[in-house]
Design a protein around this motif. Structure first.
Motif, PDB file in Angstrom:
ATOM      1  N   TYR A   1      -4.583  13.865 -29.620  1.00 27.10           N
ATOM      2  CA  TYR A   1      -4.928  12.965 -30.720  1.00 27.10           C
ATOM      3  C   TYR A   1      -6.044  12.897 -31.445  1.00 27.10           C
ATOM      4  CZ  TYR A   1      -1.035  10.808 -27.821  1.00 27.10           C
ATOM      5  OH  TYR A   1       0.117  10.404 -27.249  1.00 27.10           O
TER       6      TYR A   1
ATOM      7  N   SER B   1      -6.881  13.653 -35.839  1.00 23.68           N
ATOM      8  CA  SER B   1      -7.818  12.655 -36.135  1.00 23.68           C
ATOM      9  C   SER B   1      -8.462  13.462 -37.675  1.00 23.68           C
ATOM     10  CB  SER B   1      -9.077  12.139 -35.457  1.00 23.68           C
ATOM     11  OG  SER B   1      -9.816  13.228 -35.032  1.00 23.68           O
TER      12      SER B   1
ATOM     13  N   PHE C   1     -15.119  11.160 -34.722  1.00 25.78           N
ATOM     14  CA  PHE C   1     -13.661  10.605 -34.229  1.00 25.78           C
ATOM     15  C   PHE C   1     -14.001   9.105 -33.802  1.00 25.78           C
ATOM     16  CE2 PHE C   1     -11.308   9.553 -30.491  1.00 25.78           C
ATOM     17  CZ  PHE C   1      -9.932   9.197 -31.167  1.00 25.78           C
ATOM     18  N   PHE C   2     -14.981   9.004 -32.748  1.00 24.79           N
ATOM     19  CA  PHE C   2     -15.222   7.616 -32.416  1.00 24.79           C
ATOM     20  C   PHE C   2     -15.464   6.669 -33.698  1.00 24.79           C
ATOM     21  CE2 PHE C   2     -16.460   9.521 -28.125  1.00 24.79           C
ATOM     22  CZ  PHE C   2     -15.387   9.578 -27.637  1.00 24.79           C
TER      23      PHE C   2
ATOM     24  N   LYS D   1     -14.465   7.030 -36.819  1.00 25.84           N
ATOM     25  CA  LYS D   1     -13.341   6.563 -37.370  1.00 25.84           C
ATOM     26  C   LYS D   1     -12.404   5.748 -36.543  1.00 25.84           C
ATOM     27  CE  LYS D   1     -11.682  10.106 -39.638  1.00 25.84           C
ATOM     28  NZ  LYS D   1     -10.998  11.562 -39.910  1.00 25.84           N
ATOM     29  N   ARG D   2     -12.263   5.884 -35.322  1.00 26.74           N
ATOM     30  CA  ARG D   2     -11.187   5.130 -34.519  1.00 26.74           C
ATOM     31  C   ARG D   2     -11.781   3.707 -34.447  1.00 26.74           C
ATOM     32  NH1 ARG D   2      -9.363   1.726 -32.117  1.00 26.74           N
ATOM     33  NH2 ARG D   2      -8.300   1.789 -30.120  1.00 26.74           N
TER      34      ARG D   2
ATOM     35  N   SER E   1      -9.740   4.670 -26.135  1.00 30.80           N
ATOM     36  CA  SER E   1      -9.700   4.748 -27.721  1.00 30.80           C
ATOM     37  C   SER E   1      -8.233   5.326 -28.057  1.00 30.80           C
ATOM     38  CB  SER E   1     -10.584   5.579 -28.122  1.00 30.80           C
ATOM     39  OG  SER E   1     -10.090   7.028 -27.822  1.00 30.80           O
ATOM     40  N   ILE E   2      -7.688   5.639 -27.108  1.00 33.42           N
ATOM     41  CA  ILE E   2      -6.335   6.092 -27.354  1.00 33.42           C
ATOM     42  C   ILE E   2      -5.238   5.299 -26.666  1.00 33.42           C
ATOM     43  CG2 ILE E   2      -4.556   8.026 -27.137  1.00 33.42           C
ATOM     44  CD1 ILE E   2      -6.841   8.766 -28.900  1.00 33.42           C
TER      45      ILE E   2
ATOM     46  N   GLU F   1      -9.235  -0.960 -37.055  1.00 32.96           N
ATOM     47  CA  GLU F   1      -8.865  -0.245 -35.795  1.00 32.96           C
ATOM     48  C   GLU F   1      -7.393  -0.333 -35.424  1.00 32.96           C
ATOM     49  OE1 GLU F   1     -12.251  -1.495 -32.942  1.00 32.96           O
ATOM     50  OE2 GLU F   1     -12.158  -3.173 -34.537  1.00 32.96           O
TER      51      GLU F   1
ATOM     52  N   TYR G   1      -5.695   2.423 -37.354  1.00 36.94           N
ATOM     53  CA  TYR G   1      -6.185   3.777 -37.125  1.00 36.94           C
ATOM     54  C   TYR G   1      -5.541   4.256 -35.712  1.00 36.94           C
ATOM     55  CZ  TYR G   1      -8.758   8.245 -37.470  1.00 36.94           C
ATOM     56  OH  TYR G   1      -9.152   9.402 -37.485  1.00 36.94           O
ATOM     57  N   LEU G   2      -5.281   3.500 -34.871  1.00 37.95           N
ATOM     58  CA  LEU G   2      -4.841   3.390 -33.550  1.00 37.95           C
ATOM     59  C   LEU G   2      -3.280   3.891 -33.875  1.00 37.95           C
ATOM     60  CD1 LEU G   2      -5.037   3.567 -30.406  1.00 37.95           C
ATOM     61  CD2 LEU G   2      -4.560   1.297 -30.297  1.00 37.95           C
TER      62      LEU G   2
ATOM     63  N   LEU H   1      -2.881   7.377 -35.011  1.00 43.85           N
ATOM     64  CA  LEU H   1      -3.044   8.441 -34.077  1.00 43.85           C
ATOM     65  C   LEU H   1      -1.821   8.552 -33.098  1.00 43.85           C
ATOM     66  CD1 LEU H   1      -6.412   7.674 -32.641  1.00 43.85           C
ATOM     67  CD2 LEU H   1      -5.961   9.497 -34.029  1.00 43.85           C
TER      68      LEU H   1
END
Length: 580
Positions: free
Chosen positions: A93, A97, A105-106, A108-109, A411-412, A478, A481-482, A485
């Motif tokens: 994942y 990104s 990445f964090f 953006k997430r 986050s995933i 958020e 974006y999730l 992913l």
């Protein structure tokens, strides 16, 4: 003189290879993530090389020499499976990104520059300590092999890896890492087989270890649990340590910046999964051989300084040509880790902490200046800080298990974690672990094995994430974006899936092979010696359980990889972009 020449030639060789790689660097993507086009073998090489530093060859092999080869094998069987499971649950994942660094990445997430900066700061401070430890290990190696002063070795090592990072960035790191991976893999394999065969194979080594009295119990699965020098008071404590630290390092392998950032360079997410499977197999074989070798050195000389055992055997036991290979291999392991850590520190400083650059040219210049500044600071600290290789490396690595581990996985896989939760999780996990570890080492507190500082700080980080997330709301950005992913990359052809399934099958077969090998060579041999040396039944059954466990963990990891790839259906719709 021959060892001095070999080390100096290896430094020159790595410098040249790194600079040749720099010819392909044209853009910021090339410099930071190798153009996102690295094949499986290069990702495998850099994953293993960045993990196996001088700490593995000197510190962990030294711990096996001290009396705990099979406790380290328990640790390794759990920790190495984290590499593949981390790639499946986080790494693929992360590759989707399109980020330049893991802190990005964090950011953006969670749609938060604040979270990105916090992750960047933990990267710089945590990897700074790790870099210090592996630099000192390389300096110690240089001093012992050449007879030149410790500071000379540090400066030459620093000049080598800093020089090619400044010019070539990630392509230089990945290429030199892979060359070093090949060298120290051959070194570990050759040196281990020579020493074990010289002492009569596994049967001869185990019989010899059971006969000696300096470290009673070293050949048993729990290691030395009697005497004033014992690290553990009982077999249960040994097992608890192996499992607890194994889980900690599984989290390190799954989400730490120096491992996870390698996935950003992969050609696609199938390369991520394949390289992680091969890495798990390579590490499993390495630990099975090297831990036994570390213990076997006792049969030559039982009173060495533990961290120098492998160096001593290379200089005094192995043929000169093989000694050169293994010592340059150990040296390469330290150098590869140094280059990896410094590059990540410099990239994080420029991309995640400092204000964004106006254009690509300015960003590349800022990255190079950040690498140079971070390298100079690390060099000065290494020159004046007393060496403590394994202690520093293990301390620094566990900081990421408690801070990055929970945030990376949630986050995933969590729809409820918010930017505030991620920020507090990173801070509490990192600072809590740091303070508890320092207090424990200073003797201000005394914690049992099952309450290692990383365990307490991980629980604290989870609590902080849950509380902060409950008090705030997940934004629409958020959520979007999730969702992005979790969209499969439909542009990949079915051939990639078929190949990945075969790699997963090979991983499972490797697990079976390692389990059968340990069953026959270790457990069966120990059972045959039980009557002669009055080995308790519990220790014999423990040996069989260790064989099943070590092979089983790798088999399970491969099976998980097969299931993930099998669940992916061939594309039925148009290819999507890699960016949301």
């Amino acid at each position: 003189m021959v060892y001095t020449t070999a080390i100096l030639l290896s430094l020159i060789g790595y410098f040249v290879i790194g600079h040749l790689a720099g010819r392909r660097v044209k853009h910021l993507d090339d410099y930071l993530v190798a153009g996102r086009n690295a094949p499986t073998f290069l990702i495998l090489g850099t994953l293993v090389a960045s993990y196996l530093s001088t700490s593995a060859f000197l510190g962990e092999t030294g711990f096996a020499y001290s009396g705990y080869p099979f406790v380290m094998l328990i640790f390794a069987s759990v920790s190495t499976s984290g590499c593949l499971l981390g790639a499946l649950a986080f790494g693929r994942y992360l590759r989707r990104s399109g980020a330049l660094t893991v802190p990005e990445f964090f950011g953006k997430r969670f749609a938060s520059r604040h979270v990105q900066v916090i992750a960047g700061l933990t990267t710089v401070f945590g990897l700074g300590a790790y870099l210090l430890g592996v630099m000192q290990g390389a300096g110690i190696m240089f001093e012992e092999l050449t007879g030149l002063p410790y500071w000379v070795g540090l400066v030459l090592v620093w000049l080598t890896y800093t020089g090619f990072i400044l010019y070539s960035g990630s392509p230089g790191v990945v290429l030199t890492d892979t060359v070093m991976f090949v060298i120290f893999s051959l070194a570990a394999l050759g040196g281990s087989l020579y020493i074990i065969n010289d002492l009569g194979g596994w049967h001869g080594v185990l019989e010899g270890l059971m006969s000696q009295s300096d470290k009673p119990g070293i050949a048993l699965w729990h290691g030395v649990v009697r005497g004033s020098d014992a690290s553990f008071a009982s077999p249960g404590e040994s097992l608890t340590w192996g499992l607890t630290l194994g889980l900690v390092w599984a989290a390190v392998l799954a989400a730490s910046p120096w491992q996870a950032s390698r996935y950003l360079m992969a050609r696609n997410e199938h390369v991520v999964m394949r390289s992680a499977m091969f890495t798990a197999v390579a590490l499993a074989v390495f630990y099975a051989l090297m831990m036994m070798t570390g213990a076997a050195i006792n049969l030559y000389k039982p009173d060495l300084d533990a961290e120098h055992a492998m160096v001593w055997s290379a200089l005094n036991v192995l043929p000169t040509w093989l000694g050169i290979v293994i010592l340059t291999g150990v040296f390469a392991a330290g150098l590869s880790s140094c280059s990896t850590f410094l590059s990540i520190i410099g990239f994080s400083l420029s991309n995640d902490i400092l204000p964004p650059s106006r254009d690509e040219k300015t960003a590349m210049r800022t990255s190079r200046l950040a690498v140079l500044a971070a390298g100079l600071i690390a060099l000065v600290l290494a020159l004046f800080q007393p060496p403590a290789v394994m202690a520093v490396v293990w301390f620094a690595a566990t900081l990421f298990a408690s801070s990055w581990g929970p945030v990376a996985l949630m986050s995933i896989w969590s729809r409820r974690i918010t930017a505030a939760g991620a920020a507090w999780g990173l801070v509490v996990g990192f600072v809590g672990n740091l303070l508890l570890s320092l207090a424990d080492q200073a003797g201000w507190i005394s914690l049992p094995v099952y309450l290692h500082p990383v365990v307490i700080s991980t629980v604290a980080a989870l609590v902080a994430i849950l509380v902060a997330s409950r008090m705030t709301r997940v934004s629409q950005s958020e959520r979007d974006y999730l969702a992005f992913l979790h969209q499969d990359d439909e542009s990949l052809e079915a051939g990639w899936m078929t190949g990945s399934r075969w790699v997963a099958v090979c991983t499972m077969l490797s697990g079976i092979g390692i389990g059968v090998f340990l069953w026959n060579q270790y457990a069966e041999t120990l059972a045959g010696l039980a009557g002669r040396f009055a080995i308790p039944d519990s220790s014999v059954w423990g040996a069989y359980a260790l064989a099943v466990g070590c092979g089983g963990m790798l088999f399970i990891a491969g099976a998980a990889g097969y299931w993930v790839v099998r669940a992916r259906k061939p594309a039925m719709t148009a290819a999507r972009s890699m960016e949301p």
